[in-house]
Design an enzyme around this catalytic site. Structure first.
Site, PDB file in Angstrom:
ATOM      1  N   GLU A   1       0.809  -1.219   0.000  1.00 25.65           N
ATOM      2  CA  GLU A   1       0.000   0.000   0.000  1.00 25.65           C
ATOM      3  C   GLU A   1       0.845   1.273   0.000  1.00 25.65           C
ATOM      4  O   GLU A   1       0.458   2.286  -0.531  1.00 25.65           O
ATOM      5  CB  GLU A   1      -0.954   0.002   1.202  1.00 25.65           C
ATOM      6  CG  GLU A   1      -1.903   1.178   1.180  1.00 25.65           C
ATOM      7  CD  GLU A   1      -3.241   0.896   1.846  1.00 25.65           C
ATOM      8  OE1 GLU A   1      -3.690  -0.260   1.848  1.00 25.65           O
ATOM      9  OE2 GLU A   1      -3.838   1.852   2.355  1.00 25.65           O
TER      10      GLU A   1
ATOM     11  N   ASP B   1      -3.304  -2.835   2.724  1.00 23.77           N
ATOM     12  CA  ASP B   1      -3.806  -2.976   4.090  1.00 23.77           C
ATOM     13  C   ASP B   1      -5.058  -3.850   4.108  1.00 23.77           C
ATOM     14  O   ASP B   1      -5.793  -3.931   3.135  1.00 23.77           O
ATOM     15  CB  ASP B   1      -4.129  -1.600   4.694  1.00 23.77           C
ATOM     16  CG  ASP B   1      -2.858  -0.820   5.000  1.00 23.77           C
ATOM     17  OD1 ASP B   1      -1.779  -1.430   4.970  1.00 23.77           O
ATOM     18  OD2 ASP B   1      -2.963   0.400   5.257  1.00 23.77           O
TER      19      ASP B   1
ATOM     20  N   TYR C   1      -1.924  -3.236  12.939  1.00 18.50           N
ATOM     21  CA  TYR C   1      -2.675  -2.299  12.116  1.00 18.50           C
ATOM     22  C   TYR C   1      -3.620  -1.468  12.975  1.00 18.50           C
ATOM     23  O   TYR C   1      -4.447  -2.009  13.715  1.00 18.50           O
ATOM     24  CB  TYR C   1      -3.463  -3.094  11.080  1.00 18.50           C
ATOM     25  CG  TYR C   1      -4.038  -2.219   9.995  1.00 18.50           C
ATOM     26  CD1 TYR C   1      -3.218  -1.357   9.287  1.00 18.50           C
ATOM     27  CD2 TYR C   1      -5.382  -2.269   9.667  1.00 18.50           C
ATOM     28  CE1 TYR C   1      -3.729  -0.546   8.293  1.00 18.50           C
ATOM     29  CE2 TYR C   1      -5.903  -1.465   8.667  1.00 18.50           C
ATOM     30  CZ  TYR C   1      -5.065  -0.602   7.990  1.00 18.50           C
ATOM     31  OH  TYR C   1      -5.578   0.198   7.016  1.00 18.50           O
TER      32      TYR C   1
END
Ligand SMILES: [Zn+2]
Ligand SMILES: [Zn+2]
Length: 938
Positions: free
Chosen positions: A7, A105, A311
Site C-alpha cells: 500500500e 492494508d 494495524y
C-alpha cells in the site's frame, strides 16, 4: 517474476526485507519510484489510492446552464489516474510478471485499493494470476504466514468500498456546488457539504446551540467536616442535591451536635482492567495524552509501518485465539517494559479482557515489535508506550479496593462519609493513565461520637453539556454510525480546514453555523445521521453479497434527487441566509470615518484589507499583510478604544500572527512615517487622527485648504506640509522596494531579523537599492551582515540598478538578456567598452550594439564613440589575426581594451595595455613589436 504490490513505499520496503530473510534486497529507482528486488521477486509500494473516482469530462464548469448541480447526481463517473508514475512502474513490471500478490492494508479501503491495483494489472496482463496477502502487522511471522498461503481478493468487500466512493463523490460534489452557488461563493471560499461531513458539523452546531440555550438551575449541597485522631474528613448530606433552598436551609438548621456514627459498612470493590484497543478507544486514550485524532493516527500508522504495533484501523476489541499473546509478552521483555512484562506473565489473568465489539478483520491494536525510546523519539514513543501498556493491562489482574461507607447522624439529619484504599493495584501497576487516589478514613465504629467542626451549605449551578473534544466527537460519530474508523478523523480535519469549526474542544464558526442552520431548515436529510447509517448497513449487505454496488448507488441517487427537490425550491432563501451570516463573520466593527461596518475583504488570491461597507461613499480602509502571511480572521477580542474585533492571520502549519486591533496597529505603524514629514508635530497628528487621517497617503490626498483647517495651521504651512508629504511618499516607496530587495536576497537566519537590518540601513541614510549598491560595505557589515553576504547583496543591487538604467535608456529586454549573460551589466560598460567587444561577446550585430551604446551614452551624458563600419572592423580583425601567435581569446581581450586593429596596437603602451587586458607584459611587448614591424613592410 513475482510482483508484490504494497500500500505504501515504506511497507513495500519492510515486506521485501522480511521476505528476503538473509538475501540482500536491492533498491532500484524507476524514475522517482523505488522497486525492491531480491531473488525473482520485485516489491513496489503504492501511495494509497493511485486512481480516483471523478465525473467524466464536461462537468467542470460550475456555472454551466445545462450541467446544473443536480445534473451531477446522475453524471457518469470514471476512474482517473492520480499517480501516473507509480501506475507506469506497476504496469511495466506487471507485463513481465508470472504472479502478482496484492499486499495492501487489510480492511475495506485496502481491499478497494487492491481492486484498483487488480484492474491496473489486468489492463496490461490478461492472464497473470493475481493473489492477495492479508496481514495485520508487518512482522516476520505475520508476513511469512500471509505470503506462504495467499488468497483471493474479496471483490464484494471492494464493491462496498466503491459504492461509498461514488456516493461520497456524488453527494459531496452536487451539494457543495449547489450551496456554494446559492451563497455566491467560489474559488477557495467554496462551502463544502458532504455525506458524513455535514451531519458531523450539525452535531457540533447543535451542541453549541444547546450550550447557548442552556439555562442553569441553582441547587444546594450540604456537607460537614469532622475529625478523628487528628485527621479531618468530610461527610455529605444523604440528599446529595437540594433543588429547593428552603429545604436545604432547614436541614442546615437541624444539623446539630452530637454527631454520631450510626453504621460502618465495609466492602470491597473490584476494578477490571480496560479492554483491548480498537481505533476509537485508542484515539480517545491518545487524546487524553494531548494528541489530536489526526496526529495520533499519523503516528500510529508510522509505528505500524515500521513493525512496532499492529494495524491501527480496527473495530475489534477481542483478541482472536490466533494471536500469540505469549509471543507479544516475550517481545516486550527486551524493552524497557521488560520487568512489567515479566510481572504480567507471573500474575496473568485467566483470560484477557474483552470489549463489546468483535470483528474478524484485524486483532485489536497491540505491540508487535520491541521499541526503544532513543530510536522512536518522543512523540512516537508516547504512542508506542500507550499501546504497550494497554496491552499489558488487558492481561493483568483486577485492581482491588477496600471501601468503607460510614453513616452519620447530626440532630436527626443523615450524613455519609466514604473512603477507599487500593489494596491490590493489579493492572494499575502497568497502566498509570487513570489516576487512582486513596481516600482513607480513620478507623470508626458504630455508636461513636465525633466533633461537628463545620457545616457548609454550597450554592451550585447545573452546567451546560461540554463542547465536543475531537476524541469525544469520534466516539459519538461511531455511536451514530457516521464515517468509518479510517475516515472519522479525516472528516474532523476537513471541518477544521474549511473553517467550519475551530478550537479544541470544537466550536462552530459563523459560516459553519450558517450552513448547518440553512440545511437543517430546508433539507434536513443532509444533516441527519440516519441517511449515513442506512448507507453503512447497505454496505454491509454488499459485503455479504445481499445487495449489489449498483443497486445501492442507484438508491442513494434517488434519495439525493429528493433532497434537491427541497433545495431547489428554496435556493434563493438559502443563499441569502448564508450570505447574511457570513457577512457577520467578516464584519469587525464600526468604521471610524462614517460609522458604517468595517469588513475584512479578500481581493482574489493577491490581497486582503479592511474596508468600509459604505464604499464607494466612504473610502476608509486599512491594509493587511498579504495572504501569504495568513488569512485574516476576526477573533473574539475587541479593542476598548475602537470597538473593533482583533485580527489574527492564520496559515496552515504556522503559528498564528496576532495583529490585534487593526486600527491601533494601523495608527502605530504609520506614525513613524508621518513624523518623517518636516514640521509635523504630535499636536498636528492628534488633530489629523481626530479626522481619521492616519497615513501619509491619506494626508497627501488632502487639499491645502482642508489640511489647513483640520490641522489649524496657516495655508502656507499646509502647502509646505503637503510638499513634505509627497517627498516622504517617494521615500517610503523607495524604502519599501529596498526592504523587499533585502528580504529576497538576504537569507533568513536565526537570531537576526531582516527588518531589523533594514531599519539600521535607513538610519544610515541608505533608503533605496541604488544607495545600497554604492554604500560603503563596512556600513552593511555594521548593520549585521557577513562580509560575503554584503558583497553578494551589493553585486545584486548593482546588477538591478544597471539593468534598470539600461532598460530606461531603451535597451530592449531580449538584448538586455544577452548583455547580462555576457557579463555586461552596467551603463558604464556601454559607455567605456568598445562596441566591437560588446558585439563579439553578445553575438548582437555591430549596428545594433552601436544603437544601444548611443542610447545609453545619451542618458549618461557621455559622448558616444565614433562609429566604425562592419567592414572596417573585419579588416582590423583580419590584420590582428595575422600577427604571429594571435588567437581569439587574446583578440577578445584586446577588444575589451578598445584595440580593434593593428593601428590601435601600434599606439598602445605595453604596461598600460597589459594591465587593461590581463595579458602578460612580455607578450604585449611582442605584439606591439609585431605591429610596428608591419608598418615597415607595408
Ligand atoms: Zn466608512
Ligand atoms: Zn484599537
Amino acid at each position: 517474476m513475482n510482483l508484490i504490490i504494497a500500500e505504501k513505499n515504506l511497507s513495500a520496503a519492510r515486506i521485501a526485507q522480511i521476505l528476503a530473510a538473509r538475501e540482500r534486497v536491492a533498491q532500484k529507482k524507476d524514475g522517482p519510484i523505488s522497486v525492491y528486488t531480491f531473488g525473482d521477486t520485485a516489491v513496489v509500494g503504492l501511495k494509497g489510492h493511485v486512481v480516483e473516482v471523478d465525473f467524466v469530462e464536461g462537468y467542470a464548469d460550475w456555472r454551466s446552464e445545462e450541467r446544473t448541480p443536480r445534473s451531477l447526481i446522475d453524471a457518469p463517473t470514471t476512474k482517473v489516474p492520480t499517480e501516473k508514475k507509480i501506475i507506469g512502474t506497476i504496469q511495466r513490471l506487471a507485463k513481465q510478471a508470472s504472479r502478482v500478490i496484492i499486499a495492501t492494508d487489510f480492511d475495506t479501503e485496502g481491499e478497494l485499493i487492491g481492486k484498483e491495483t487488480f484492474d491496473l494489472v489486468r489492463q496490461v496482463n490478461k492472464s497473470v494470476p493475481i493473489l492477495r496477502a492479508r496481514f495485520s502487522a508487518i512482522t516476520p511471522p505475520e508476513i511469512t504466514a500471509a505470503f506462504t498461503s495467499p488468497t483471493e481478493l474479496d471483490f464484494a468487500l471492494a464493491s462496498a468500498g466503491e459504492a461509498r466512493q461514488v456516493i461520497d463523490l456524488v453527494w459531496g460534489a452536487s451539494l457543495t456546488r449547489f450551496i456554494s452557488l446559492a451563497a455566491k461563493r467560489g474559488g477557495k471560499n467554496i462551502l463544502s457539504v458532504g455525506r458524513v461531513q455535514s451531519p458531523t458539523l450539525a452535531m457540533i452546531v447543535d451542541r453549541e446551540k444547546e450550550i447557548e440555550e442552556f439555562t442553569s438551575q441553582k441547587y444546594w449541597m450540604l456537607s460537614l467536616t469532622t475529625e478523628k485522631a487528628g485527621q479531618e474528613f468530610p461527610a455529605r448530606h444523604e440528599v446529595a442535591r437540594f433543588d429547593d433552598r428552603s429545604l436545604a436551609d432547614a436541614a442546615l438548621a437541624r444539623t446539630k451536635p452530637p454527631l454520631r456514627v450510626t453504621e460502618v459498612k465495609e466492602g470491597e470493590k473490584v476494578e477490571r482492567p480496560p479492554s483491548p484497543f480498537d481505533t476509537t478507544g485508542f484515539l480517545v486514550a491518545a487524546g487524553r495524552l494531548g494528541f489530536s485524532a489526526p496526529n495520533a493516527m499519523r503516528v500510529a500508522e508510522d509505528l505500524y509501518m515500521n513493525g512496532f504495533i499492529s494495524y491501527p484501523r480496527t473495530d475489534n476489541t477481542v483478541y482472536p485465539p490466533s494471536l500469540a499473546l505469549d509471543g507479544v509478552l516475550r517481545t516486550l521483555e527486551s524493552t524497557e517494559f521488560g520487568e512489567l512484562a515479566l510481572w504480567v506473565r507471573e500474575h496473568r489473568r485467566p483470560s484477557p479482557t474483552r470489549g463489546k465489539k468483535i470483528s474478524t478483520d484485524h486483532p485489536p491494536i497491540h505491540p508487535t515489535g520491541a521499541g526503544r525510546r532513543e530510536v522512536l523519539g518522543d512523540e512516537r514513543w508516547k504512542i508506542y508506550e500507550l499501546v504497550v501498556r494497554r496491552f499489558l493491562a488487558t492481561l493483568s489482574p483486577d485492581a482491588r479496593w477496600s471501601t468503607v461507607k460510614v453513616l452519620l447522624d447530626a440532630g436527626g439529619e443523615p450524613y455519609v462519609a466514604t473512603g477507599a484504599r487500593l489494596v491490590a493495584p493489579g493492572w494499575r501497576k502497568v497502566y498509570p493513565y487513570r489516576k487512582a487516589e486513596d481516600n482513607l478514613l480513620p478507623p470508626l465504629s458504630a455508636g461513636e461520637e465525633l466533633p461537628l467542626k463545620d457545616v457548609l451549605l454550597e450554592e451550585k449551578e447545573t452546567q451546560p453539556p461540554p463542547r465536543y473534544s475531537q476524541s469525544r466527537l469520534i466516539l459519538e460519530m461511531e455511536r451514530l454510525g457516521l464515517g468509518t474508523k479510517s475516515t472519522r478523523h479525516e472528516v474532523i480535519a476537513k471541518l477544521l480546514q474549511r473553517r467550519y469549526v475551530e478550537g479544541n474542544p470544537l466550536r462552530p464558526t459563523l459560516v459553519g453555523r450558517a450552513v448547518v442552520e440553512s440545511l437543517e431548515k430546508h433539507a434536513a436529510t443532509i444533516t441527519q445521521p440516519d441517511m449515513t447509517s442506512r448507507l453503512d448497513s447497505d454496505m454491509q449487505e454488499i459485503k455479504a453479497k445481499k445487495q449489489t454496488r449498483d443497486g445501492v448507488v442507484t438508491e442513494s441517487r434517488q434519495m439525493l434527487h429528493q433532497v434537491f427537490d427541497q433545495l431547489e425550491a428554496h435556493g434563493d432563501e438559502i443563499g441569502k441566509e448564508i450570505m447574511g451570516r457570513t457577512d457577520e463573520e467578516r464584519t469587525i466593527g464600526p468604521c471610524p470615518a462614517c460609522g458604517g461596518d468595517l469588513r475584512i475583504r479578500q481581493m482574489g488570491p493577491g490581497g486582503q484589507f479592511i474596508g468600509c461597507s459604505r464604499y464607494p461613499e466612504c473610502s476608509f480602509n486599512i491594509n493587511l499583510p498579504s495572504p501569504m502571511w495568513g488569512k485574516a480572521i476576526k477573533t473574539s477580542d475587541v479593542c476598548g478604544e475602537h470597538s473593533l474585533s482583533h485580527i489574527r492571520l492564520i496559515r496552515k502549519g504556522a503559528r498564528p500572527w496576532e495583529i490585534g486591533c487593526p486600527l491601533c496597529s494601523h495608527i502605530s505603524s504609520n506614525r513613524e512615517a508621518l513624523l518623517l514629514i518636516p514640521h509635523v508635530t504630535e499636536e498636528i497628528l492628534g488633530r489629523l487622527a481626530a479626522k481619521h487621517i492616519y497615513t501619509v497617503t491619506d494626508l497627501s490626498r488632502m487639499s491645502p485648504e482642508s489640511l489647513a483647517a483640520v490641522a489649524s495651521i496657516p495655508p502656507e504651512d499646509a502647502k509646505q506640509l503637503l510638499a513634505g508629504a509627497s517627498d516622504v511618499l517617494v521615500l517610503l516607496r523607495r524604502r519599501s522596494e529596498l526592504r523587499k530587495f533585502v528580504r529576497a536576497h538576504l537569507p533568513p537566519k536565526r537570531g537576526r531579523s531582516q527588518s531589523g537590518i533594514v531599519k539600521i540601513l535607513y538610519s544610515q541614510g541608505i533608503n533605496d537599492i541604488r544607495a545600497l549598491a554604492s554604500a560603503d560595505p563596512a556600513l552593511l557589515v555594521d548593520a549585521g551582515m557577513k562580509e560575503a553576504e554584503a558583497e553578494t547583496l551589493q553585486r545584486e543591487a548593482r546588477a538591478l540598478c544597471g539593468d534598470r538604467a539600461l532598460r530606461e535608456a531603451g535597451v530592449p529586454a531580449a538584448s538586455l538578456k544577452k548583455y547580462r549573460e555576457a557579463g555586461i551589466t552596467s551603463p558604464e560598460d556601454f559607455c567605456f567598452l568598445h562596441p566591437a567587444y560588446l558585439s563579439t561577446k553578445t553575438g548582437l550585430s555591430l549596428e545594433t550594439v552601436y544603437r544601444h551604446v548611443e542610447m545609453v551614452c545619451k542618458t549618461m551624458g557621455v559622448n558616444p564613440p565614433a562609429r566604425i563600419t562592419k567592414d572596417t572592423l573585419q579588416e582590423g580583425r583580419a590584420g590582428l589575426l595575422s600577427l604571429g601567435g594571435m588567437d581569439e581569446a587574446t583578440l577578445e581581450k584586446l577588444y575589451r581594451a578598445g584595440i580593434v586593429n593593428i593601428a590601435g596596437l601600434r599606439k598602445a603602451e605595453a604596461p598600460a595595455l597589459a594591465a587593461a587586458t590581463g595579458i602578460p607584459v612580455e607578450r604585449v611587448r611582442q605584439l606591439i613589436a609585431a605591429s610596428l614591424a608591419r608598418r615597415g613592410k607595408g
